[in-house]
Enzyme design. Structure first.
Site: not given
Ligand code: PM9
Length: 481
Positions: A81, A133-134, A224, A267, A391, A458
Site C-alpha cells: 500500500y 483540451f476537453t 500537458d 498515450k 472533435r 461528447f
Molecule cells: N485524451 C484522447 O482520446 C482520452 C480521453 S478524451 C476523449 O485524446 C490531453 C492532451 C489528452 C488527454 C486525454 C488528457 C486526459 C489530457 N491531455 O484520458 O485522463 O489528450 O488519461 O488524459 C484522450 P486521461
C-alpha cells in the site's frame, strides 16, 4: 488490386522497428450489423461496443500494445500500500527523462489535471492554454478559472501548413497578462503536442520564449506532457539545429522550460492506464499529495497498481527511443498521405497521433449546429467498421457564461492511431473507406441531440439524424442508455 485508391501518389509505409509476438483477433462486422449498432449507440461512436468495430481509431489513449519488457515489468509489481518499489522506479525514470524532482502518480491524466487545478487556481483566475483540451479545460473551469486561448491563429486553420501550429502566440499571452494582471494567472498551460489542433507541435524556441515572458511576470508554466515524445520528434525533424540530437535530450530541454507537467501515461508512455503530476516545487507537491489521498490514493501509488507504475516507467524509457518514435510519427504521416491522396480534406500538416478529417470541407452541406463531425464519424463507421471520434462543436461544449454552443473553427473527425497496434494494411483500408465515403458525401445528413449531458457531452451524448440517410437507421431502433 491496388492497396490504395491512388497508390502511386503515396510513398511506401515506414517499416516497423519491432516484430509481433502476440495477436488479438478482430472480426469484420457486416453493414447490417453496423447500421443496427450505430442506432443502438445513438450515433455516438463512444457508445459502440468494441466488438462492433473492425478497425478502432477512436483514440490512442490506453490502446497501445505493450512491449515484452513492459509485460515482464508487470511481474515485478510490488503491491505494498505504501512505499512500493515500483513507485521509486517510476520516480527515478521521471527524474531522469523529464527532469522534475517530485512525482505524484495518478490514475490517469485527468487525475493530475484535477490536483493541479485544485491546488493552484482560485475562483476568478484566468488560465491561458494553447487551445483547449476537453478534460484540462473542464478541470480548470471547475476550479473557478476562466479559460483563455493563446494559440497562434494558424492552429485554427486546417489548411495552414505551419511546422509548429501548436505554438503560443506571445503577443496574445502578453496582452492577456496586461489585461487580467499576473496575479490572476496561476499558471500558463501549454500542451505538447496540441491534440485538438490536430496533434500539432510546439517549437523549443517558442517554449523558451514562453518561459522567459512568464518568468518576467512571476507566472508558472505547466506542460500537458501527454504526447511530449511526439513533440520532441517534430522538433528534431523540423527545428533548425536539432536534427542530430536524440529525442531524449530534446524532451529534457522542453521540460526545462516549465515548472512541472501533467501526464496521461495512456498515450506516449505506452501503458493502458496511469498518469502523473511532476514538479520541482516541494510546497506544491505536498499540497497535491495531500489532496491525492482523497481522490487518487496514497502518494506512492496514486490509484495505480504497483505493476502499472513499473510498466509506465518502462514505457517512458521506450517512448524516447529514436527508432520507435520515428516510426510512430511517420506511420501517422503515411496514413495522412494515404487519406489525402484521394482529395479528402484533412488537417495539415499531419500531426503526431492522428489524421483529422476536416468535416466542414467534407460535408459543406451540413451546418455546424447539426454536428457535421459527429455525423461523419457515424457514417464512416457504418460504411466501413472504422471508428473515429468527433472533435468539433459537440466536444467544444457550451460556454458557461452564455450557455450557447462554442463553435470551434475546427470541426474534425479524429482517426487516431494506437501505438504499435495496426499495420499499413489496416490503415490503408481506413484510408480507402474515407475516399469512398467522400465520393458519396451528399448522402450524409446532420444530427441533433436527444440527450445532452452537462459536462464533456461528447462522451455520453445521444443523437438522432435530422433527415433520412442510407448511412443511418431511424431513431426508433435505438434503445437503452
Ligand atoms: N485524451 C484522447 O482520446 C482520452 C480521453 S478524451 C476523449 O485524446 C490531453 C492532451 C489528452 C488527454 C486525454 C488528457 C486526459 C489530457 N491531455 O484520458 O485522463 O489528450 O488519461 O488524459 C484522450 P486521461
Amino acid at each position: 488490386m491496388s492497396r490504395l485508391p491512388t497508390e502511386s501518389a503515396v510513398p511506401p509505409p515506414p517499416t516497423e522497428p519491432y516484430r509481433i509476438k502476440m495477436v488479438e483477433p478482430i472480426r469484420p462486422v457486416s453493414r447490417q450489423e453496423r447500421l443496427a449498432a450505430i442506432g443502438r449507440a445513438h450515433y455516438n461512436t463512444f457508445k459502440l461496443r468494441s466488438d462492433e468495430v473492425f478497425i478502432d481509431l477512436l483514440t490512442d489513449s490506453g490502446t497501445s500494445a505493450m512491449s515484452d519488457r513492459q509485460w515482464s515489468a508487470l511481474m515485478l509489481g510490488d503491491e505494498a500500500y505504501a512505499g512500493s518499489r515500483n513507485f521509486y522506479r517510476l520516480e527515478e525514470v521521471v527524474r531522469e527523462i523529464y527532469g522534475f524532482r517530485y512525482v505524484l502518480p495518478t490514475h490517469q491524466g485527468r487525475g493530475a489535471e484535477h490536483l493541479l487545478s485544485q491546488v493552484l487556481i482560485r475562483p476568478g483566475d484566468t488560465v491561458p492554454n494553447n487551445m483547449y483540451f476537453t478534460t484540462t479545460r473542464a478541470h480548470q473551469e471547475r476550479a473557478g478559472a476562466a479559460f483563455a486561448d493563446i494559440i497562434v491563429d494558424e492552429a485554427h486553420d486546417p489548411a495552414a501548413d505551419h511546422p509548429f501550429k501548436g505554438n503560443v502566440d506571445l503577443n496574445r499571452l502578453e496582452a492577456l497578462i496586461r489585461r487580467v494582471g499576473p496575479e490572476r494567472i496561476p499558471y500558463v498551460s501549454v500542451a505538447v503536442t496540441v491534440n485538438m489542433a490536430g496533434g500539432q507541435p510546439v517549437s523549443l524556441a517558442n517554449l523558451r520564449a514562453v518561459r522567459e515572458l512568464t518568468r518576467r511576470h512571476g507566472i508558472k508554466v505547466f506542460l500537458d506532457a501527454t504526447r511530449c515524445a511526439e513533440n520532441a520528434y517534430f522538433i528534431q525533424q523540423r527545428e533548425p539545429g536539432y536534427r542530430n540530437r536524440p529525442v531524449r535530450e530534446i524532451l529534457r530541454e522542453m521540460m526545462a522550460c516549465a515548472d512541472g507537467c501533467t501526464m496521461s501515461g495512456k498515450k506516449d508512455a505506452l501503458v493502458n492506464i496511469g498518469g502523473f503530476l511532476a514538479c520541482n516545487d516541494e510546497t506544491l507537491y505536498q499540497k497535491a499529495a495531500d489532496l491525492a489521498v482523497l481522490f487518487e490514493g496514497f502518494p506512492t501509488y496514486g490509484g495505480l497498481a504497483g505493476r502499472d507504475m513499473e510498466a509506465m516507467a518502462q514505457g517512458i524509457l521506450e517512448m524516447v527511443d529514436d527508432a520507435y518514435i520515428a516510426h510512430r510519427v511517420e506511420q501517422v504521416r503515411w496514413f495522412g498521405a494515404a487519406v489525402a491522396a484521394s482529395g479528402v480534406p484533412i488537417v495539415r500538416p499531419v500531426g503526431g497521433h492522428a489524421v483529422f478529417l476536416d468535416a466542414r470541407g467534407f460535408l459543406p452541406h451540413v451546418p455546424q449546429d447539426e454536428f457535421p463531425a459527429l455525423a461523419l464519424a457515424a457514417a464512416l463507421y457504418v460504411h466501413s467498421g472504422v471508428r473515429g471520434m468527433e472533435r468539433g462543436v459537440v466536444s467544444a461544449g457550451r460556454d458557461p457564461a452564455t450557455g450557447k454552443h462554442r463553435y470551434p473553427r475546427l470541426e474534425l473527425v479524429r482517426l487516431t492511431v494506437p501505438r504499435r497496434v495496426y499495420t499499413a494494411d489496416h490503415l490503408g483500408l481506413a484510408a480507402r473507406a474515407c475516399a469512398e465515403l467522400y465520393r458519396d458525401r451528399e448522402a450524409i445528413c446532420g444530427m441533433r441531440f436527444t440527450y445532452e449531458p452537462e459536462t464533456l457531452r461528447f462522451f455520453n451524448g445521444r443523437f438522432e439524424p435530422v433527415a433520412e440517410s442510407p448511412y443511418f437507421t431511424t431513431a426508433s431502433s435505438a434503445a437503452g442508455p
